[in-house]
Design an enzyme around this catalytic site. Structure first.
Site, PDB file in Angstrom:
ATOM      1  N   GLU A 131       0.829  -1.218   0.000  1.00 14.25           N
ATOM      2  CA  GLU A 131       0.000   0.000   0.000  1.00 14.25           C
ATOM      3  C   GLU A 131       0.861   1.265   0.000  1.00 14.25           C
ATOM      4  O   GLU A 131       0.369   2.346   0.364  1.00 14.25           O
ATOM      5  CB  GLU A 131      -0.964   0.002   1.204  1.00 14.25           C
ATOM      6  CG  GLU A 131      -1.844  -1.214   1.343  1.00 14.25           C
ATOM      7  CD  GLU A 131      -2.842  -1.445   0.199  1.00 14.25           C
ATOM      8  OE1 GLU A 131      -2.827  -0.669  -0.777  1.00 14.25           O
ATOM      9  OE2 GLU A 131      -3.609  -2.410   0.288  1.00 14.25           O
ATOM     10  N   GLU A 190     -17.530  12.402  22.540  1.00 10.62           N
ATOM     11  CA  GLU A 190     -16.253  12.994  22.121  1.00 10.62           C
ATOM     12  C   GLU A 190     -16.011  12.962  20.615  1.00 10.62           C
ATOM     13  O   GLU A 190     -15.102  13.629  20.127  1.00 10.62           O
ATOM     14  CB  GLU A 190     -15.102  12.226  22.787  1.00 10.62           C
ATOM     15  CG  GLU A 190     -15.165  12.214  24.284  1.00 10.62           C
ATOM     16  CD  GLU A 190     -14.304  13.290  24.905  1.00 10.62           C
ATOM     17  OE1 GLU A 190     -13.094  13.229  24.716  1.00 10.62           O
ATOM     18  OE2 GLU A 190     -14.858  14.187  25.567  1.00 10.62           O
ATOM     19  N   HIS A 193     -13.033  -3.035   3.623  1.00 14.27           N
ATOM     20  CA  HIS A 193     -11.607  -3.388   3.753  1.00 14.27           C
ATOM     21  C   HIS A 193     -11.015  -2.877   5.065  1.00 14.27           C
ATOM     22  O   HIS A 193     -10.470  -3.661   5.848  1.00 14.27           O
ATOM     23  CB  HIS A 193     -10.826  -2.835   2.543  1.00 14.27           C
ATOM     24  CG  HIS A 193      -9.355  -3.139   2.582  1.00 14.27           C
ATOM     25  ND1 HIS A 193      -8.622  -3.518   1.475  1.00 14.27           N
ATOM     26  CD2 HIS A 193      -8.461  -3.112   3.601  1.00 14.27           C
ATOM     27  CE1 HIS A 193      -7.366  -3.729   1.827  1.00 14.27           C
ATOM     28  NE2 HIS A 193      -7.236  -3.482   3.112  1.00 14.27           N
ATOM     29  N   HIS A 224      -7.360  -2.698   9.879  1.00 14.23           N
ATOM     30  CA  HIS A 224      -8.628  -3.403   9.643  1.00 14.23           C
ATOM     31  C   HIS A 224      -9.402  -3.535  10.961  1.00 14.23           C
ATOM     32  O   HIS A 224      -9.664  -4.655  11.411  1.00 14.23           O
ATOM     33  CB  HIS A 224      -8.353  -4.810   9.087  1.00 14.23           C
ATOM     34  CG  HIS A 224      -7.517  -4.873   7.852  1.00 14.23           C
ATOM     35  ND1 HIS A 224      -6.849  -6.012   7.445  1.00 14.23           N
ATOM     36  CD2 HIS A 224      -7.244  -3.937   6.904  1.00 14.23           C
ATOM     37  CE1 HIS A 224      -6.195  -5.785   6.314  1.00 14.23           C
ATOM     38  NE2 HIS A 224      -6.411  -4.528   5.970  1.00 14.23           N
ATOM     39  N   HIS A 274      -2.783   2.482   8.157  1.00 14.40           N
ATOM     40  CA  HIS A 274      -3.884   1.694   7.584  1.00 14.40           C
ATOM     41  C   HIS A 274      -4.109   0.483   8.476  1.00 14.40           C
ATOM     42  O   HIS A 274      -3.148  -0.144   8.929  1.00 14.40           O
ATOM     43  CB  HIS A 274      -3.539   1.252   6.159  1.00 14.40           C
ATOM     44  CG  HIS A 274      -4.447   0.191   5.630  1.00 14.40           C
ATOM     45  ND1 HIS A 274      -5.818   0.365   5.540  1.00 14.40           N
ATOM     46  CD2 HIS A 274      -4.197  -1.062   5.175  1.00 14.40           C
ATOM     47  CE1 HIS A 274      -6.359  -0.731   5.050  1.00 14.40           C
ATOM     48  NE2 HIS A 274      -5.400  -1.624   4.826  1.00 14.40           N
TER      49      HIS A 274
HETATM   50  P1  13P Z   1       0.891  -5.421   3.169  1.00 13.84           P
HETATM   51  O1  13P Z   1       1.268  -6.720   3.841  1.00 13.84           O
HETATM   52  O2  13P Z   1       1.449  -5.339   1.759  1.00 13.84           O
HETATM   53  O3  13P Z   1       1.250  -4.226   4.008  1.00 13.84           O
HETATM   54  O4  13P Z   1      -0.695  -5.412   2.971  1.00 13.84           O
HETATM   55  C1  13P Z   1      -1.555  -5.512   4.070  1.00 13.84           C
HETATM   56  C2  13P Z   1      -2.861  -4.847   3.837  1.00 13.84           C
HETATM   57  O5  13P Z   1      -3.541  -4.495   4.786  1.00 13.84           O
HETATM   58  C3  13P Z   1      -3.320  -4.617   2.448  1.00 13.84           C
HETATM   59  O6  13P Z   1      -4.332  -3.656   2.407  1.00 13.84           O
HETATM   60 ZN    ZN Z   2      -5.544  -3.659   4.270  1.00  9.40          ZN
END
Ligand code: 13P
Ligand code: ZN
Length: 271
Positions: A116, A169, A210, A141, A139
């Site tokens: 990413e 908040e 995602h 999840h 980033h």
């Molecule tokens: P990477 O292992 O390449 O960082 O990818 C993980 C991920 O969350 C892809 O969106």
């Molecule tokens: Zn991801």
């Protein structure tokens, strides 16, 4: 030369990845982080003339030429960063051509930066254009945020409004709201460009079905934004199937934003 394993930026990357793993937000290799480094600080730990290898990035980041970042490796597990930072992290500098990363440290098994990287570096460019203090893109999840993607309309105004209602908040922490992208193929320049476009307006961007991106001046700030969204999403998921008896009203959200002096998205309220 000081020991790189003692560098505050390496220690902070170890701490934040371990924390995010323990929260269950970053399963397997899920999630990635990039932190813009101060070149004088890096020079205390690494010889800037010692480039281990060069890696093409696949896009032009001319705005970042000469800048160095510590970045999680692709396919690497957040779970393992703390015990083996040199393999799971890397320090890269954007070369003069704008399209090559010069590896100064890390990715010791021959690996490379996150898939990413386009979304990270393009988002850094966007955030730096509106806030020169911005240094971090994360980033992740997070579980409830992701769950909410399946049961809530993916509309920026409605999604932000719902989260603002979940914790008092929220409007103070993310008054600028949350940008949303539809499901898109990850790891591409296209999703990077779309994310960066949203990052001009928002510090938080949901990638439909995602995960989420957060930006901030340091790791705490970017993490704290995602943490606050995730907490609100958890309240939503715990209550979405139950009759709603009480809520924070829009006039109260306005009162909060005004009391704390934050510049909020007035158009996201129904007043
Ligand atoms: P990477 O292992 O390449 O960082 O990818 C993980 C991920 O969350 C892809 O969106
Ligand atoms: Zn991801």
């Amino acid at each position: 030369m000081k020991k790189i394993s003692e560098a505050p930026f390496v220690k902070e990357m170890c701490a934040v990845t371990a924390n995010m793993y323990r929260l269950g937000w970053d399963e397997r290799n899920g999630g990635n982080i990039s932190l813009l480094l101060d070149e004088n600080e890096v020079a205390e730990y690494l010889d800037p003339d010692n480039v281990i290898r060069t890696i093409p990035t696949g896009f032009n980041a001319k705005e970042l030429i000469g800048k160095s970042f510590i970045v999680t490796g692709t396919g690497k597990y957040f779970k393992n960063v703390e015990t083996d930072p040199e393999n799971n992290l890397g320090i890269i500098r954007i070369a003069k051509d704008g399209t090559t990363a010069e590896l100064l440290w890390g990715y010791s098994d021959g690996g490379k930066f996150t898939s990413e990287l386009p979304a990270h570096l393009m988002s850094h460019i966007s955030r730096l254009s509106v806030d020169p203090q911005n240094r971090v893109i994360i980033h992740s999840h997070p579980t409830n945020t992701l769950a909410m993607n399946y049961v809530h309309e993916l509309d920026e105004r409605k999604f932000t409004h719902t989260l603002w209602e979940m914790c008092t908040e929220c409007i103070v922490v993310f008054p600028d709201g949350i940008g949303i992208l539809p499901w898109m193929l990850c790891g591409t320049n296209s999703i990077g460009e779309a994310t960066a476009q949203k990052m001009k307006e928002f510090r938080l961007v949901v990638w439909g079905m995602h995960g989420i991106y957060g930006a901030g001046k340091n790791l705490d700030e970017a993490f704290g934004l995602i943490e606050t969204v995730e907490k609100a999403a958890q309240i939503f998921m715990l209550t979405a199937h139950l009759p709603r008896v009480n809520t924070i009203k829009d006039e109260e959200l306005k009162e909060l934003a005004e009391f704390f002096g934050v510049k909020y998205r007035k158009d996201f309220l129904d007043l």
